[in-house]
Structure formats: structure tokens, C-alpha cells
Design a protein around this motif. Structure first.
Motif, mmCIF file in Angstrom:
data_model
loop_
_atom_site.group_PDB
_atom_site.id
_atom_site.type_symbol
_atom_site.label_atom_id
_atom_site.label_comp_id
_atom_site.label_asym_id
_atom_site.label_seq_id
_atom_site.Cartn_x
_atom_site.Cartn_y
_atom_site.Cartn_z
ATOM 1 N N THR A 28 0.831 -1.199 0.000
ATOM 2 C CA THR A 28 0.000 0.000 0.000
ATOM 3 C C THR A 28 0.866 1.249 0.000
ATOM 4 N N PRO A 29 0.604 2.225 -0.860
ATOM 5 C CA PRO A 29 1.394 3.462 -0.871
ATOM 6 C C PRO A 29 1.270 4.195 0.463
ATOM 7 N N ARG A 30 2.316 4.963 0.823
ATOM 8 C CA ARG A 30 2.307 5.684 2.083
ATOM 9 C C ARG A 30 2.893 7.099 1.959
ATOM 10 N N GLY A 31 3.059 7.604 0.752
ATOM 11 C CA GLY A 31 3.685 8.904 0.558
ATOM 12 C C GLY A 31 2.858 10.060 1.104
ATOM 13 N N HIS A 32 3.544 11.176 1.335
ATOM 14 C CA HIS A 32 2.905 12.381 1.863
ATOM 15 C C HIS A 32 2.110 13.116 0.776
ATOM 16 N N TYR A 33 1.201 14.006 1.232
ATOM 17 C CA TYR A 33 0.431 14.897 0.366
ATOM 18 C C TYR A 33 -0.201 14.128 -0.794
ATOM 19 N N ALA A 34 -0.929 13.082 -0.441
ATOM 20 C CA ALA A 34 -1.513 12.198 -1.459
ATOM 21 C C ALA A 34 -2.816 12.764 -2.006
ATOM 22 N N THR A 35 -3.130 12.381 -3.225
ATOM 23 C CA THR A 35 -4.412 12.655 -3.874
ATOM 24 C C THR A 35 -4.932 11.348 -4.445
ATOM 25 N N VAL A 36 -6.210 11.055 -4.227
ATOM 26 C CA VAL A 36 -6.839 9.874 -4.814
ATOM 27 C C VAL A 36 -7.991 10.345 -5.698
ATOM 28 N N ILE A 37 -7.980 9.921 -6.961
ATOM 29 C CA ILE A 37 -8.997 10.316 -7.938
ATOM 30 C C ILE A 37 -9.671 9.066 -8.477
ATOM 31 N N LYS A 38 -10.998 9.040 -8.452
ATOM 32 C CA LYS A 38 -11.741 7.960 -9.104
ATOM 33 C C LYS A 38 -12.104 8.425 -10.506
ATOM 34 N N ASP A 39 -11.530 7.773 -11.483
ATOM 35 C CA ASP A 39 -11.710 8.127 -12.885
ATOM 36 C C ASP A 39 -12.384 6.945 -13.578
ATOM 37 N N GLY A 40 -13.734 6.965 -13.613
ATOM 38 C CA GLY A 40 -14.456 5.807 -14.122
ATOM 39 C C GLY A 40 -14.250 4.624 -13.196
ATOM 40 N N ASP A 41 -13.776 3.505 -13.734
ATOM 41 C CA ASP A 41 -13.522 2.313 -12.919
ATOM 42 C C ASP A 41 -12.103 2.264 -12.367
ATOM 43 N N LEU A 42 -11.318 3.289 -12.630
ATOM 44 C CA LEU A 42 -9.910 3.314 -12.226
ATOM 45 C C LEU A 42 -9.698 4.306 -11.093
ATOM 46 N N PHE A 43 -8.992 3.863 -10.062
ATOM 47 C CA PHE A 43 -8.561 4.759 -8.995
ATOM 48 C C PHE A 43 -7.110 5.143 -9.254
ATOM 49 N N ASP A 87 3.335 26.313 1.839
ATOM 50 C CA ASP A 87 4.182 25.244 2.372
ATOM 51 C C ASP A 87 3.326 24.093 2.906
ATOM 52 N N SER A 88 2.481 23.540 2.022
ATOM 53 C CA SER A 88 1.549 22.484 2.378
ATOM 54 C C SER A 88 1.001 21.900 1.084
ATOM 55 N N GLN A 89 -0.004 21.039 1.194
ATOM 56 C CA GLN A 89 -0.717 20.562 0.013
ATOM 57 C C GLN A 89 -1.814 21.570 -0.316
ATOM 58 N N HIS A 126 -3.289 24.899 14.888
ATOM 59 C CA HIS A 126 -2.661 24.861 13.563
ATOM 60 C C HIS A 126 -3.412 23.858 12.679
ATOM 61 N N LEU A 127 -3.820 24.275 11.492
ATOM 62 C CA LEU A 127 -4.429 23.388 10.503
ATOM 63 C C LEU A 127 -3.441 23.228 9.358
ATOM 64 N N TYR A 128 -2.806 22.059 9.296
ATOM 65 C CA TYR A 128 -1.646 21.871 8.437
ATOM 66 C C TYR A 128 -2.017 21.758 6.964
ATOM 67 N N THR A 129 -3.087 21.021 6.679
ATOM 68 C CA THR A 129 -3.594 20.901 5.309
ATOM 69 C C THR A 129 -5.081 21.222 5.347
ATOM 70 N N SER A 130 -5.707 21.306 4.179
ATOM 71 C CA SER A 130 -7.160 21.515 4.184
ATOM 72 C C SER A 130 -7.916 20.324 3.613
ATOM 73 N N GLY A 131 -7.384 19.685 2.572
ATOM 74 C CA GLY A 131 -8.073 18.551 1.959
ATOM 75 C C GLY A 131 -9.469 18.875 1.482
ATOM 76 N N THR A 132 -9.704 20.107 1.038
ATOM 77 C CA THR A 132 -11.048 20.546 0.668
ATOM 78 C C THR A 132 -11.400 20.069 -0.740
ATOM 79 N N HIS A 133 -12.594 19.475 -0.884
ATOM 80 C CA HIS A 133 -13.015 18.963 -2.182
ATOM 81 C C HIS A 133 -14.532 18.807 -2.209
ATOM 82 N N PRO A 134 -15.145 18.812 -3.401
ATOM 83 C CA PRO A 134 -16.597 18.598 -3.494
ATOM 84 C C PRO A 134 -16.937 17.146 -3.156
ATOM 85 N N TYR A 135 -17.959 16.965 -2.340
ATOM 86 C CA TYR A 135 -18.394 15.606 -2.037
ATOM 87 C C TYR A 135 -19.059 15.006 -3.279
#
Length: 464
Positions: A74-89, A205-207, A261-270
Motif C-alpha cells: 500500500t502506498p504511504r507517501g505524503h500529500y496524497a491525492t486519490v482520484i476515481k476516474d471511471g472504474d480506475l482509482f 508550504d503544504s498541500q 494549527h491546521l496543516y492541510t485543508s483537503g477541501t473537495h466537493p463531495y
């Protein structure tokens, strides 16, 4: 005879830019017509008090995600993004070594999955790293960029295929945030040689995250700044753009509590209600060994985060390593991974929640009720996402705007709702069709016992 003129592309862009500027400066309080909030056929989640006028014997409850077993590879890198693109993550995160933010030895890695749980590392052969091209690296050997490369799938209607994916990346020392585009999410081009978003004060200095807002009809970026009403703290600002190139003056969101302190926001449309933005910021405690946990906030656009819930959404837990320096960052985006299930990712851990299950209107062992603000809707049926105990139930009454039950839709007419469903149509003795009162201002009176109500939606016939 006169004909309506079609705006030229330039004038259309000007109008969109003006709308984005208004969105950036709109008042923070939700506004609605005197005859009710128009929710149309949108799905509404109970993550805030937006629709709620009164709660008696009920409360809003934040639900904690469940960690799934850790899988090999399983990947463990920092500042990750996961995108569902059709049937592919698709997953993107940071690797490599660094002596400072933006070190040219930092790399951006790309992963794929068909179920959101088991990940593969495709051999892309794009960059030689440590003497080999056998790797999944998509960004390398470039200063400033790989530190926080944050892509998104552009869902703007009419977006061209070569710019189907977009990204922002960069740090303050490098000049700001640069824009990137891609047709396939793997091969990326810098859009301009100059940064798209800059800041006079120290920032980025963040994601830093961005997306196309369906509800605001513009691009939105949430990025790291430091000035709050409580002093110098890691915090979040926002800017908007009609075209991803020209951005408005930033607006400080200022969601921090004193000393927080809020280090990242991770804001995205549900993904099931894109007018609601979900934010999963990392709370950073410098005085506790730089330990971190994950918070939960929401926004409906403008320069405001709702913080109905002030306690942790995801705690560090039993693993001692999760109490270390900056050990918990939630990946950008919550994604659907199964019937009734959605996933979010914190470093190498996958957490799952019920669909729409961030929060609920919660009833314990005594009956309580919710009365909504006046609303207007379009649709034929009222669908709810709910769960009851074996002894619990939910009943729903539709009232006129003054609070008087509408004949045929009273509490005594509602058939008891018992069970556990992601979607169930509410039925009264006369049936489930509510189209005869659509567009009229109404209130909902919801009476509950030992149950949770996660979301509701007035649904058009034939819509899933």
C-alpha cells in the motif's frame, strides 16, 4: 423581430470572471429567499445546520471512519491525492529525499487500483531515479514542484481532452503555485513558465488543492497561509478563477480556533452532493512532538468553513508510529469504493464510512424531533439515507411554511420507517408522490427514535 444575442467567448469569460469575483466576496452567512431555501432535487447531508430550524431531543453526530486491515504494497507517501476516474482509482503522492521543501530530489509517484484497496505501481519509465527508469515516477529533477504536486480531474463542462487533468504545485521560495495540465493523468506539461497564484506573505508550504466548482461555476483553490484572527498559525486561504489562469485576490478563511494549527485543508466537493465541500484538515500540535490528527469541516462556497464538529474525526490510534512527527495526513478526496461504502486515506491506511455517513441527525433511546427551515423542492419522491435499531423508527411530516401539517402528509399518515438503507422512499398512507406540493415553501418535521438520518433528497422520477 428581435433575437437574443449569444455572448462572445470574451464577454462570456468576463461574465464568468465577474461571477467568480462575487463568489470570492459573497457574505459568509447562507442566504435564501423569504419563501424558503431552494434545494431543488439536490441531496442534502446533515453535516451542518443549514436546513435545521429546531432540534428537540436530537443532536448532530460526527461518525468516526473504520480503519481497514493494512495490505502489503500500500502506498504511504505524503500529500496524497486519490482520484476515481471511471472504474480506475489513481493515487499521487510524494517520494524521494529532501533537505528543504522543494528539493529537486523530491519525486511525485503514481499508483493505480481497480477497487481502491489493492494498489499497483506501474512501470512508467519516464524518469531515471537512482540510476533506473523502472519506477512509477511522473515528476522528477525539478525544483519546487514535486514537494506538493496536487492534481484533480477537471469536471468543467466543455473542458478539452488535453487539459482533462490539472494540477497546482510550488512553494513560496519558488515564486508560488504553478499550473500543470495532462490528458491522461500521467504525462504532465507546465501551463505557463510563471506561477498562476502568488502571495506577498509566506504561503504554500503544504498541500494546496483546487477543483472545478459545479455550484459556483468557477475554479477554486484552497492554500496554506499563516495569518489568523488568533495570530500567526498555519491556516487556509481561498482564491477563485474562471479559467484556471487568472485568480482573484485571496480571502482568508480563518477557520482556526485559538492556538490551533491546521496543516492541510483537503477541501473537495463531495461526490454525491458537489455543492457541499468536505474538508479533512490535519490538526498539528507542535508542543506535543508535532503529533497530528484529522479534523472534519465543510463549506458551501464563499469564504466560510462550517465547524459544527470541533473534536477529532480520525485519532492517531493504537499504532505508536501514528503519534510521531507529522504522521497523519488525509489524502485529497473521499471516493466511493463499494455499494454503500466510501473510502478515505491517511498515509498508508484506508478508512471506510457508510455512503453519506460523515454525520447524522442522531436519536438515542428517547424520541426527539427536527423541524427544518422553510424549503422549496422539485421532485416526485422523498428519499432518505438512514439507520434504525430494531426498536427505533423515523416518521416524517410535511408542513406548510407556517408549520401546519399538509393534509395527507401528517405524522400520523407517515408509515413507520424501520431498517437500514442508503436509499428509501418515504411513504404516507396516500402514497409517496409529493409532486403536488413541489415548489411550494414547506417545512419537514422529522420524529426519530434510536436512529440516524444521514441525508435526504427530493428525487425526480427515474433518477437514481
Amino acid at each position: 423581430m428581435t433575437y437574443a444575442r449569444t455572448p462572445s467567448p470574451i464577454s462570456a469569460l468576463v461574465m464568468l470572471a465577474a461571477g467568480c469575483l462575487l463568489a470570492a466576496r459573497a457574505p459568509v452567512a447562507p442566504t435564501y429567499a423569504e419563501d424558503g431555501i431552494d434545494i431543488g432535487d439536490r441531496r442534502e447531508l446533515f453535516v451542518d445546520h443549514y436546513l435545521i430550524d429546531k432540534l428537540d431531543g436530537l443532536r448532530l453526530k460526527l461518525h468516526q471512519p473504520t480503519a481497514t486491515p493494512l495490505l502489503p504494497g500500500t502506498p504511504r507517501g505524503h500529500y496524497a491525492t486519490v482520484i476515481k476516474d471511471g472504474d480506475l482509482f489513481r493515487r499521487y503522492d510524494r517520494g524521494g529525499m529532501a533537505d528543504f521543501d522543494g528539493d529537486s530530489r523530491e519525486t511525485t509517484h503514481y499508483w493505480e487500483s481497480r477497487d481502491g484497496a489493492h494498489w499497483t505501481s506501474p512501470n512508467l519509465g519516464l524518469f531515471a531515479v537512482n540510476g533506473s527508469r523502472k519506477n512509477n515516477v511522473i515528476i522528477a529533477h525539478t525544483k519546487w514542484i514535486a514537494h506538493n504536486f496536487s492534481p484533480f480531474l477537471d469536471r468543467r463542462p466543455g473542458v478539452t481532452g488535453d487539459k482533462r487533468f490539472k494540477a497546482l504545485a510550488g512553494v513560496h521560495k519558488g515564486g508560488g503555485l504553478f499550473g500543470f495540465t495532462s490528458a491522461d493523468g500521467i504525462h504532465w506539461k507546465k501551463w505557463k513558465e510563471t506561477p498562476l497564484i502568488t502571495s506577498s506573505g509566506f504561503a504554500f508550504d503544504s498541500q494546496n488543492v483546487s477543483f472545478w466548482s459545479e455550484s459556483e461555476e468557477c475554479y477554486v483553490c484552497y492554500f496554506r497561509t499563516w495569518n489568523t484572527s488568533h495570530g500567526n498559525l498555519r491556516t487556509i486561504s481561498r482564491t477563485v478563477s474562471p479559467d484556471f489562469l487568472d485568480w482573484s485576490d485571496p480571502v482568508a478563511m480563518d477557520p482556526n480556533r485559538a492556538g490551533e494549527h491546521l496543516y492541510t485543508s483537503g477541501t473537495h466537493p463531495y461526490f454525491r452532493a458537489p455543492h457541499i465541500y468536505v474538508a479533512l484538515p490535519t490538526r498539528f500540535l507542535a508542543d506535543r512532538g508535532a503529533s497530528t490528527d484529522i479534523m472534519f469541516m465543510t463549506s458551501r462556497g464563499t469564504n466560510h468553513y462550517d465547524r459544527t464538529f470541533l473534536h477529532a474525526f480520525i485519532r492517531p490510534g493504537l499504532d505508536p508510529d501514528k503519534w510521531g512527527n507529522r504522521s497523519n495526513y488525509a489524502a485529497l478526496n473521499v471516493v466511493p469504493t463499494g455499494p454503500g461504502e466510501m473510502s478515505l486515506y491517511v498515509r498508508e491506511r484506508r478508512y471506510v464510512l457508510r455512503t453519506d455517513g460523515f454525520a447524522s441527525v442522531h436519536a438515542a433511546d428517547r424520541r426527539g424531533e427536527l423541524v427544518s427551515k422553510p424549503i422549496r423542492f422539485s421532485g416526485r419522491h422523498l428519499a432518505i439515507n438512514y439507520s434504525t435499531s430494531a426498536a427505533g423508527d423515523i416518521r416524517i411530516e410535511i408542513q406548510d411554511a407556517s408549520g401546519k401539517p399538509i393534509p395527507g402528509y401528517g405524522l400520523v399518515d407517515c408509515l413507520p420507517i424501520v431498517g437500514d438503507h442508503i436509499k428509501r422512499i418515504v411513504t404516507w398512507k396516500k402514497g409517496s408522490d409529493v409532486s403536488s406540493i413541489a415548489r411550494d415553501p414547506i417545512r419537514l418535521r422529522i420524529v426519530m427514535l434510536d436512529s440516524d438520518l444521514f441525508s435526504l433528497r427530493f428525487q425526480r422520477a427515474g433518477k437514481p
